[in-house]
Design a protein around this motif. Structure first.
Motif, PDB file in Angstrom:
ATOM      1  N   GLU A  24      -1.287  -2.384   1.127  1.00 16.75           N
ATOM      2  CA  GLU A  24      -2.412  -2.817   1.960  1.00 16.75           C
ATOM      3  C   GLU A  24      -3.040  -4.100   1.391  1.00 16.75           C
ATOM      4  O   GLU A  24      -3.379  -5.013   2.147  1.00 16.75           O
ATOM      5  N   LEU A  25      -3.178  -4.154   0.075  1.00 21.98           N
ATOM      6  CA  LEU A  25      -3.757  -5.362  -0.538  1.00 21.98           C
ATOM      7  C   LEU A  25      -2.857  -6.572  -0.275  1.00 21.98           C
ATOM      8  O   LEU A  25      -3.334  -7.671   0.001  1.00 21.98           O
ATOM      9  N   LYS A  27      -0.866  -6.921   2.300  1.00 20.28           N
ATOM     10  CA  LYS A  27      -1.022  -7.272   3.716  1.00 20.28           C
ATOM     11  C   LYS A  27      -2.222  -8.168   3.938  1.00 20.28           C
ATOM     12  O   LYS A  27      -2.246  -8.977   4.852  1.00 20.28           O
ATOM     13  N   LYS A  28      -3.229  -7.978   3.096  1.00 26.93           N
ATOM     14  CA  LYS A  28      -4.452  -8.785   3.238  1.00 26.93           C
ATOM     15  C   LYS A  28      -4.327 -10.118   2.505  1.00 26.93           C
ATOM     16  O   LYS A  28      -5.298 -10.848   2.351  1.00 26.93           O
ATOM     17  N   ASP A 147      -3.876   6.930   5.930  1.00 30.35           N
ATOM     18  CA  ASP A 147      -4.811   6.073   6.676  1.00 30.35           C
ATOM     19  C   ASP A 147      -6.087   5.859   5.866  1.00 30.35           C
ATOM     20  O   ASP A 147      -6.615   4.753   5.785  1.00 30.35           O
ATOM     21  N   ARG A 150      -5.319   3.570   2.890  1.00 28.54           N
ATOM     22  CA  ARG A 150      -5.204   2.160   3.296  1.00 28.54           C
ATOM     23  C   ARG A 150      -6.565   1.580   3.675  1.00 28.54           C
ATOM     24  O   ARG A 150      -6.851   0.427   3.357  1.00 28.54           O
ATOM     25  N   ALA A 151      -7.394   2.388   4.309  1.00 27.02           N
ATOM     26  CA  ALA A 151      -8.730   1.901   4.687  1.00 27.02           C
ATOM     27  C   ALA A 151      -9.543   1.575   3.430  1.00 27.02           C
ATOM     28  O   ALA A 151     -10.249   0.552   3.370  1.00 27.02           O
ATOM     29  N   GLY A 154      -8.413  -1.567   2.031  1.00 22.12           N
ATOM     30  CA  GLY A 154      -8.917  -2.666   2.869  1.00 22.12           C
ATOM     31  C   GLY A 154     -10.329  -3.083   2.455  1.00 22.12           C
ATOM     32  O   GLY A 154     -10.643  -4.276   2.453  1.00 22.12           O
ATOM     33  N   THR A 155     -11.153  -2.111   2.082  1.00 21.45           N
ATOM     34  CA  THR A 155     -12.525  -2.459   1.660  1.00 21.45           C
ATOM     35  C   THR A 155     -12.487  -3.221   0.328  1.00 21.45           C
ATOM     36  O   THR A 155     -13.309  -4.106   0.087  1.00 21.45           O
ATOM     37  N   ALA A 157      -9.992  -5.222  -0.652  1.00 25.08           N
ATOM     38  CA  ALA A 157      -9.554  -6.589  -0.323  1.00 25.08           C
ATOM     39  C   ALA A 157     -10.728  -7.401   0.215  1.00 25.08           C
ATOM     40  O   ALA A 157     -10.945  -8.543  -0.194  1.00 25.08           O
ATOM     41  N   ALA A 158     -11.505  -6.787   1.114  1.00 23.72           N
ATOM     42  CA  ALA A 158     -12.630  -7.502   1.722  1.00 23.72           C
ATOM     43  C   ALA A 158     -13.628  -7.925   0.650  1.00 23.72           C
ATOM     44  O   ALA A 158     -14.124  -9.058   0.644  1.00 23.72           O
TER      45      ALA A 158
END
Ligand SMILES: Cc1cc2nc3c(=O)[nH]c(=O)nc-3n(C[C@H](O)[C@H](O)[C@H](O)COP(=O)(O)O)c2cc1C
Length: 169
Positions: A24-25, A27-28, A147, A150-151, A154-155, A157-158
């Motif tokens: 996921e990281l 992907k970002k 899920d 990955r979420a 995602g936080t 990465a943000a």
């Protein structure tokens, strides 16, 4: 920006969580290495670290705790997130499960940015008599919610993409 995702496992399912976080990281747009904690010697190349461990008998695996001790100063100087994996039911999705003692201590010591507990996995291949008895008694299964994992990544990465890399010290 380069991120180390490192982990300690006994029966391999935490590896899958670390890989999902890493994917996921990536992907970002982040550069990511996913490496077992016992193999990491140097954090110099990394701007941030995610450290996770399987939980057994209410404790993190030794390799993860040792990693925290060995790299305390380097971790203090970087944004760090921790995760534990264990519950063999849906409890980790139903409520926030706090870090186990050793992980909470590490979190405070290094000023980690966040922590998550994810469900675990126990299968017939798991080593040890207690593990096999647990599976026989219906305690097995795969409770890793990809899920949710990955979420969470995602936080991270943000947050990383919106803040300075390594803090001045
Ligand atoms: C003997 C034994 C003890 C366990 N103790 C805990 C525990 O205290 N807390 C928890 O959340 N999970 C516990 N678990 C579940 C494991 O953490 C779970 O199976 C985890 O996904 C294993 O990760 P690994 O495959 O990376 O080793 C235990 C499992 C076994 C077999």
């Amino acid at each position: 920006m380069r991120v180390l995702v490192t982990y300690a496992t006994k029966n391999g399912s935490t590896t899958g969580i670390a890989e999902a976080v890493g994917d996921e990281l990536r992907k970002k747009g982040l550069q990511v290495d996913v490496v077992p904690a016992v193999e990491v010697r140097d954090l110099t190349p990394y701007d941030a670290v995610v450290l996770g461990s399987a939980i057994y008998m209410g404790r993190w695996q030794k390799d993860a705790l040792r990693f925290g001790k060995r790299h305390g100063r380097e971790l203090q100087a970087r944004p760090v997130w921790l995760f534990g994996s264990g519950p063999l039911d849906r409890s980790a999705e139903e409520q926030e499960i706090p870090p186990v003692e050793g992980a909470a201590e590490l979190m405070a010591r290094i000023g980690a940015r966040g922590h998550a507990t994810f469900g675990g996995r126990l299968t017939e291949e798991a080593s040890g008599f207690i593990a096999s008895s647990m599976v026989k008694n219906g305690k097995g299964g795969d409770f890793r919610n990809m899920d949710r994992i990955r979420a969470w990544a995602g936080t991270i990465a943000a947050e990383l993409q919106g803040r300075p890399l390594v803090e001045a010290h």
